[in-house]
Design an enzyme around this catalytic site. Structure first.
Site, short mmCIF file in Angstrom:
data_model
loop_
_atom_site.label_atom_id
_atom_site.label_comp_id
_atom_site.label_asym_id
_atom_site.label_seq_id
_atom_site.Cartn_x
_atom_site.Cartn_y
_atom_site.Cartn_z
N HIS A 65 0.85 -1.21 0.00
CA HIS A 65 0.00 0.00 0.00
C HIS A 65 0.87 1.24 0.00
O HIS A 65 0.44 2.31 -0.41
CB HIS A 65 -0.97 0.01 1.20
N LYS A 70 9.59 -2.78 3.39
CA LYS A 70 10.78 -2.68 4.26
C LYS A 70 10.73 -3.75 5.32
O LYS A 70 9.67 -4.01 5.90
CB LYS A 70 10.74 -1.29 4.93
N LYS A 94 3.76 -1.89 11.91
CA LYS A 94 4.77 -1.10 12.60
C LYS A 94 5.05 0.21 11.86
O LYS A 94 5.07 1.29 12.45
CB LYS A 94 6.06 -1.94 12.66
N LYS A 106 9.77 -8.97 5.06
CA LYS A 106 10.75 -9.63 5.93
C LYS A 106 11.46 -10.71 5.14
O LYS A 106 10.87 -11.32 4.24
CB LYS A 106 10.05 -10.29 7.13
N SER A 362 16.03 3.49 9.99
CA SER A 362 16.28 2.97 8.64
C SER A 362 15.67 3.91 7.60
O SER A 362 16.24 4.14 6.53
CB SER A 362 15.66 1.58 8.47
#
Ligand code: NAD
Length: 470
Positions: A65, A70, A94, A106, A362
């Site tokens: 979305h 990441k 998150k 992931k 990050s």
């Protein structure tokens, strides 16, 4: 509620609990919940003795979305498709919670990293990157990995180098991965960011007097007794910053055993002891606990599980003595454990908020790589000049003089100061956003459910703005 269900199903179960408290279209909720793409791969690597081994690895992209997606890359023997999907889903929520404009992903490589030489690890990492590149699962605009359990800056540098070799004309190639060493395009403060964010988040939770009262705790971190599980990247820095804020570290659990001292443990002395003895056990003045998991049940105010998932379960949750559990790791409390802790009046500060400091910084690293300039480089000297001129005018008006050390506080901020300030701002604001969501939701659910509601609302808004599920 059964604990035989997998990690991904547990994340979905938590999602469903929160989704039921929203008014979004059920089809939209289904789209937000599902894991969009999973790439399962197997590839051969040559070992130092010339033999060939087949390595199994995954990359899951839970939601596009927002792009890029990441999420970290885990190196461990327990890595599985289920785990990677669960962690990718947690990344989506998150990022939404801390307003980082990424979707969740992931990666995982199923290896015991201690069983490989550095050169073998490099070959595995480079080949994994090549496989991701081949299938379009890596790139500054597509999917950006980061470190996770078992991987660190060195692996990220190998990934960046491999990607740059494969995409030499991509001006933004360094932004293909974060958590790199500072000399290789990393950002200052990334290494400690997750643990620092954990400490900021716990500090915020403890600062609200009316929330501490039902726990029987006074507000503030000073004097709070803390137990930390896992002395890796997240656990070490969380313990360090909590102790710096005045908390007392009374227990540390590692995987070979645990140590406890109600008068406090000196963190860096414990690390030095472990480096020398190859074990945390036998630390002077501390009691050894041979069954490491028992440390989770030590008397304390704050427990920070910062090792792996499924550490607090239906079995040990009734014996947890902490009044606040700060989830440094991803998924350390099973769904059943969370329910038991909630019923026992224990406050759980959820993983998807509490360990979001890593992805927040990050994001700053990715921005730095796209901007091709370090934070503060253009403005530091200028800001410093303006501040010192103002200070000189105030000194002249008041007749008072500051010492040179006091004046140094008026220098312009460097990269580390800017990163830490952005991280603190994010963790403070996000905590209060979740808390307010909790307070305005009928039945005042637990913080995890409130965090899910906050994330789902934000993702739903994105789909709405795209004209999908208006
Ligand atoms: P790490 O590899 O640096 O450290 C983990 C530590 O936990 C190791 O020292 C290991 O020996 C220890 N450990 C393993 N099993 C244990 C057990 N049963 N009991 C006690 N100790 C045990 O990993 P990390 O990067 O600190 O990640 C820890 C957790 O935090 C993971 O769940 C990870 O997904 C999560 N996380 C990490 C980051 C990050 O930036 N590194 C960001 C967000 C979340």
């Amino acid at each position: 509620m059964s604990e035989t269900i997998g990690f991904y199903a547990q994340v979905c179960q938590n999602f469903d609990k929160a989704a039921a408290l929203t008014r979004h279209d059920p089809h939209l909720l289904e789209q937000i919940k599902v894991c969009n793409s999973v790439y399962r791969m197997a590839f051969p690597i040559e070992k130092d003795d010339g033999s060939i081994e087949v390595i199994h690895a995954w990359r899951a992209e839970h939601s596009q979305h927002k792009t890029p997606t990441k999420g970290g890359i885990r190196y461990g023997l327990l890595v599985s498709e289920d785990e990677v999907m669960a962690l990718a889903a947690l990344m989506t929520y998150k990022c939404a919670i801390v307003n980082v404009p990424f979707g969740g992903a992931k990666g995982g490589v199923r290896i015991d990293r201690a069983a490989y030489s550095d050169r073998e690890l490099e070959r595995i990492t480079r080949r994994y990157t090549y496989e991701l590149f081949r299938k379009g699962f890596i790139g500054p605009a597509v999917d950006v990995p980061a470190p996770d359990y078992g991987s660190g800056p060195r692996e990220m540098a190998w990934i960046a180098d491999t990607y740059q070799a494969l995409a030499p004309n991509d001006l933004n190639s360094l932004a293909c991965v974060t958590g790199k060493p500072v000399g290789q395009g990393g950002v200052r403060g990334r290494k400690e960011a997750t643990g620092r964010g954990v400490a900021y988040g716990i500090r915020e939770a403890c600062a609200v007097a009316e929330d501490m009262k039902p726990l029987g705790l006074t507000p503030g971190l000073a004097g709070k007794r803390v137990v930390v599980q896992g002395l890796g990247n997240v656990g070490y820095f969380a313990a360090k910053y909590l102790a710096e804020a005045g908390a007392i570290l009374v227990g540390i659990a590692e995987y070979e055993g645990a140590i406890a001292n109600p008068d406090g443990l000196d963190l860096d002395a414990v690390v030095a002891h472990r480096r020398e003895r190859k074990s945390i056990l036998g630390f002077p003045g501390a009691t050894d606990i041979r069954r490491s998991a028992e440390a989770l049940e030590l008397p304390c105010d704050i427990l920070v599980p910062a090792a792996l998932e499924n550490q607090i379960t239906g079995e040990n949750a009734p014996r947890i003595q902490a009044r606040l559990v700060g989830e440094g790791a991803n998924g350390p409390c099973t769904a059943e454990a969370s329910t038991i802790l909630e019923q026992r009046g224990v406050m759980v500060v959820p993983d998807m908020y509490l360990n979001a400091g890593g992805v927040t910084v990050s994001y700053f690293e990715w921005l730095k790589n796209l901007e091709h300039v370090a934070f503060g480089r253009m403005a530091r000297r200028f800001e410093s000049g303006v501040n010192h001129k103002l200070l000189a005018a105030v000194e002249q008006l008041t007749g008072k003089r500051l010492s040179e050390a006091e004046k140094a506080a008026f220098d312009g901020p460097d990269e580390l100061a800017l990163v830490n300030s952005g991280l603190e701002e994010t963790m403070v604001n996000s905590y209060h956003e979740i808390r307010e969501t909790r307070l305005r939701t009928p039945g005042k659910p637990d913080l995890r459910t409130a965090a899910f509601i906050s994330a789902v609302d934000k993702i739903a808004t994105t789909y709405g703005e795209m004209g999908i599920f208006p």
